[in-house]
Design a protein around this motif. Structure first.
Motif, PDB file in Angstrom:
ATOM      1  N   GLU A 225     -22.143  18.086  16.450  1.00  0.00           N
ATOM      2  CA  GLU A 225     -20.735  17.856  16.757  1.00  0.00           C
ATOM      3  C   GLU A 225     -20.399  16.397  16.445  1.00  0.00           C
ATOM      4  N   VAL A 226     -19.427  16.185  15.563  1.00  0.00           N
ATOM      5  CA  VAL A 226     -19.088  14.839  15.137  1.00  0.00           C
ATOM      6  C   VAL A 226     -17.608  14.798  14.805  1.00  0.00           C
ATOM      7  N   GLY A 227     -16.951  13.677  15.124  1.00  0.00           N
ATOM      8  CA  GLY A 227     -15.540  13.527  14.840  1.00  0.00           C
ATOM      9  C   GLY A 227     -15.300  13.139  13.388  1.00  0.00           C
ATOM     10  N   SER A 228     -14.073  13.338  12.936  1.00  0.00           N
ATOM     11  CA  SER A 228     -13.728  13.078  11.544  1.00  0.00           C
ATOM     12  C   SER A 228     -13.926  11.618  11.166  1.00  0.00           C
ATOM     13  N   GLU A 229     -13.534  10.707  12.037  1.00  0.00           N
ATOM     14  CA  GLU A 229     -13.648   9.275  11.720  1.00  0.00           C
ATOM     15  C   GLU A 229     -15.112   8.851  11.616  1.00  0.00           C
ATOM     16  N   GLU A 230     -15.924   9.296  12.557  1.00  0.00           N
ATOM     17  CA  GLU A 230     -17.340   8.944  12.545  1.00  0.00           C
ATOM     18  C   GLU A 230     -18.051   9.568  11.343  1.00  0.00           C
ATOM     19  N   LEU A 231     -17.587  10.757  10.956  1.00  0.00           N
ATOM     20  CA  LEU A 231     -18.229  11.478   9.865  1.00  0.00           C
ATOM     21  C   LEU A 231     -17.866  10.889   8.499  1.00  0.00           C
ATOM     22  N   GLY A 232     -16.594  10.558   8.322  1.00  0.00           N
ATOM     23  CA  GLY A 232     -16.196  10.094   6.993  1.00  0.00           C
ATOM     24  C   GLY A 232     -14.876   9.348   6.972  1.00  0.00           C
ATOM     25  N   GLY A 233     -14.600   8.561   8.000  1.00  0.00           N
ATOM     26  CA  GLY A 233     -13.359   7.801   8.046  1.00  0.00           C
ATOM     27  C   GLY A 233     -13.446   6.520   7.235  1.00  0.00           C
ATOM     28  N   ALA A 234     -12.300   5.870   7.067  1.00  0.00           N
ATOM     29  CA  ALA A 234     -12.234   4.655   6.248  1.00  0.00           C
ATOM     30  C   ALA A 234     -13.078   3.531   6.833  1.00  0.00           C
ATOM     31  N   ARG A 235     -13.032   3.338   8.153  1.00  0.00           N
ATOM     32  CA  ARG A 235     -13.810   2.249   8.768  1.00  0.00           C
ATOM     33  C   ARG A 235     -15.312   2.503   8.606  1.00  0.00           C
ATOM     34  N   MET A 236     -15.724   3.755   8.794  1.00  0.00           N
ATOM     35  CA  MET A 236     -17.148   4.059   8.635  1.00  0.00           C
ATOM     36  C   MET A 236     -17.617   3.751   7.216  1.00  0.00           C
ATOM     37  N   HIS A 237     -16.835   4.172   6.229  1.00  0.00           N
ATOM     38  CA  HIS A 237     -17.245   3.955   4.846  1.00  0.00           C
ATOM     39  C   HIS A 237     -17.150   2.487   4.431  1.00  0.00           C
ATOM     40  N   ALA A 238     -16.301   1.735   5.123  1.00  0.00           N
ATOM     41  CA  ALA A 238     -16.201   0.297   4.826  1.00  0.00           C
ATOM     42  C   ALA A 238     -17.326  -0.486   5.499  1.00  0.00           C
ATOM     43  N   GLU A 239     -17.684  -0.123   6.748  1.00  0.00           N
ATOM     44  CA  GLU A 239     -18.636  -0.912   7.537  1.00  0.00           C
ATOM     45  C   GLU A 239     -20.070  -0.414   7.464  1.00  0.00           C
TER      46      GLU A 239
END
Length: 557
Positions: A225-239
């Protein structure tokens, strides 16, 4: 060129009427998924594909007055009705300056099935990539797509003109040094995630998602179970993943960044002026409405028609007294030099060698390609390649001449020579269909199978293996024989019904909208803007590669 003035066509001119009909239909196609779908896109804080393009591109300028030159607007027209249709195939493609540099823009239309990829979506994007590759134009992808339209996955996924080919092209274009920038401005899911990541530079807006599998699929596949931001959001892909190069707060900021990045692009020259000062044509461009005749029983002079298009004083007709069923000429359009090969749509005279009595004469039928004309055109095409001169092919042909005299005169040999010379051309080839484009005539005049840089067409034009009237009798006879073998009686009423059904079906298939829906035509243009369209096409081809030698191989002579 003729210089007589042309009176404006009346408001009941058939070509004007059908042009107005097409203009209204195109306005509806540009609505994409409709007003409610546009409102849903706005409710997410996102712009539509067309709004994004409007904010990204430069305004009209002297060097490029064409604005956004859209390709494939009619793609998927009348197709996929069982799924509610796919206006424009759910993607917008076209060329315009971005920060002063002509660029191919490809934008998913999220108002059409969430930007999902239909079979024609793939073909339309691949065609846009091909145009950019030929002209070495930068590509800008505005990504907002739910991925493959699953009910049609077998027609989207596997083949050389399907989904994967787009990603292959991304890699090849990058290796060629053609700039590619992608901006994720919504969802980018599953295999579609490879498109932006295979580009040179990648931007992403807050609230967007980039992942191979969304949260629901991850839950189903591995139980995580994972949220959209944690899975592939802009901040995740940037950081964390480091996948994206620029994280932007919203569409407006992302588009501004795209413009700034194009400002820094030094591998592409800015839009330039033509090599010669443009001159107005001898006739008003709107004169085409009164000169052109759509009916095969009526004639018109192709040279008169072209006098509404080319720069006055630039017309130099090649072998004007020989092979008159084709018009070949050196000319300029808007200051851009080109060669022109066009079907003559009036009766012309042909002189042939004779015996003691001297040369004999015969008459060439309008719109038909004869062996001497094909020979002339082949040599002209070779000369254009020698000069590195783009070639414009203007179609209004019923095909090659048939019959005993034509066969004995070597029509197949001459036609093959023309096809060979055209096929191997290393200069830009631009096809313009103004009337009919039938059978082998379509091939010889650089039909879609022969790698035209662009294919333009007038409203009401037609393209098929033969005309509806010629085809109807043959197809109806085949249908009647098939029924007779099954024991069905064919009375007069049934015969008429079969003829009517066959003619209606064939007439629909030869309609240029049918071909445009399937990607055989890039743009359906307004006839009075033909000059502007051709000038823009020639300007797009300015940086055409010149590193290929022109070779024809074995010619039948």
């Amino acid at each position: 060129m003729a210089t007589a003035s042309t009176n404006p066509a009346s408001s009941i001119n058939p070509l004007r009427e059908i042009t107005e009909e097409f203009r209204r239909a195109e306005a509806e196609i540009r609505q994409g998924g409709g007003l409610q779908a546009i409102e849903r896109q706005h409710a997410k804080g996102r712009l539509t594909a067309r709004e994004r393009i409007e904010r990204l591109i430069d305004g009209p300028a002297d060097a490029w007055p064409a604005g956004f030159m859209e390709f494939g607007l009619w793609a998927a027209h009348g197709m996929y009705e069982e799924f509610g249709g796919a206006p424009g195939a759910g993607v917008v493609t076209g060329v315009a300056p971005v920060s002063g540099r002509l660029s191919m823009v490809i934008a998913n239309d999220a108002t059409v099935k969430a930007g999902a990829f239909f079979p024609m979506t793939c073909k339309k994007i691949i065609r846009a990539q091909r145009i950019a590759q030929m002209a070495r134009l930068p590509l800008i992808y505005l990504v907002d797509s739910a991925g493959v339209f699953l009910p049609l996955q077998e027609d989207v996924f596997p083949d050389t003109d399907d989904f994967g080919r787009i990603f292959r092209n991304n890699a090849v274009l990058s290796a060629m040094g053609i700039p590619q920038i992608a901006a994720i401005m919504g969802y980018c899911v599953a295999g579609g995630g490879y498109l932006p990541v295979l580009c040179d530079t990648l931007l992403m807006t807050e609230g967007s998602g980039l992942y191979l599998a969304g949260p629901a699929l991850v839950k189903a596949a591995i139980g995580q179970e994972v949220g959209s931001e944690e899975l592939g959001g802009a901040r995740m892909h940037a950081e964390i993943s480091g996948t994206i190069d620029f994280r932007e707060p919203d569409d407006e900021a992302c588009l501004a960044r795209l413009g700034a990045l194009m400002d820094a692009e030094q591998g592409v020259a800015p839009v330039g002026e033509p090599p010669h000062a443009p001159a107005a044509p001898a006739r008003d461009p709107s004169g085409v409405y009164s000169i052109f005749k759509a009916s095969p029983t009526e004639q018109y002079d192709m040279i008169e028609l072209l006098s509404c298009v080319v720069d006055e004083g630039s017309w130099n007709e090649y072998k004007a007294e020989y092979g008159r069923s084709l018009v070949c000429a050196y000319a300029r359009v808007g200051g851009w030099p080109c060669g022109i090969v066009a079907n003559q749509r009036r009766l012309t005279e042909r002189k042939m060698p004779g015996g003691k009595a001297g040369p004999s004469a015969s008459v060439n039928m309008p719109g038909v390609i004869y062996d001497d004309s094909a020979d002339k055109a082949a040599r002209f095409i070779m000369d254009c390649n020698q000069r590195r001169l783009p070639i414009v092919f203007v179609h209004d042909t019923s095909g090659f001449m048939v019959g005993r005299d034509s066969e004995q005169g070597g029509i197949i040999r001459a036609g093959a020579k023309m096809v060979n010379a055209m096929s191997n051309s290393v200069v830009p080839k631009i096809a313009l269909i103004v009337g009919g484009s039938y059978g082998a005539g379509n091939y010889a005049m650089c039909g879609r199978a022969f790698d035209p840089f662009l294919t333009l067409a007038w409203p009401g034009s037609r393209c098929a293996v033969m005309g509806a009237k010629q085809a109807t009798g043959t197809l109806a006879m085949i249908e009647e024989k098939s029924r007779a073998r099954k024991g069905e009686a064919i009375d007069d009423q049934t015969h008429r019904q079969i003829l009517a059904a066959v003619e209606a079906s064939y007439t629909e298939q030869q309609d240029i909208r049918h071909g445009a829906a399937r990607g055989w035509v890039d743009r359906i243009i307004e006839p009075d803007k033909t000059r502007d369209e051709l000038a823009a096409a020639l300007a797009m081809a300015r940086d055409w590669p010149r590193d290929r030698d022109y070779k024809t191989g074995v010619l039948q002579v």
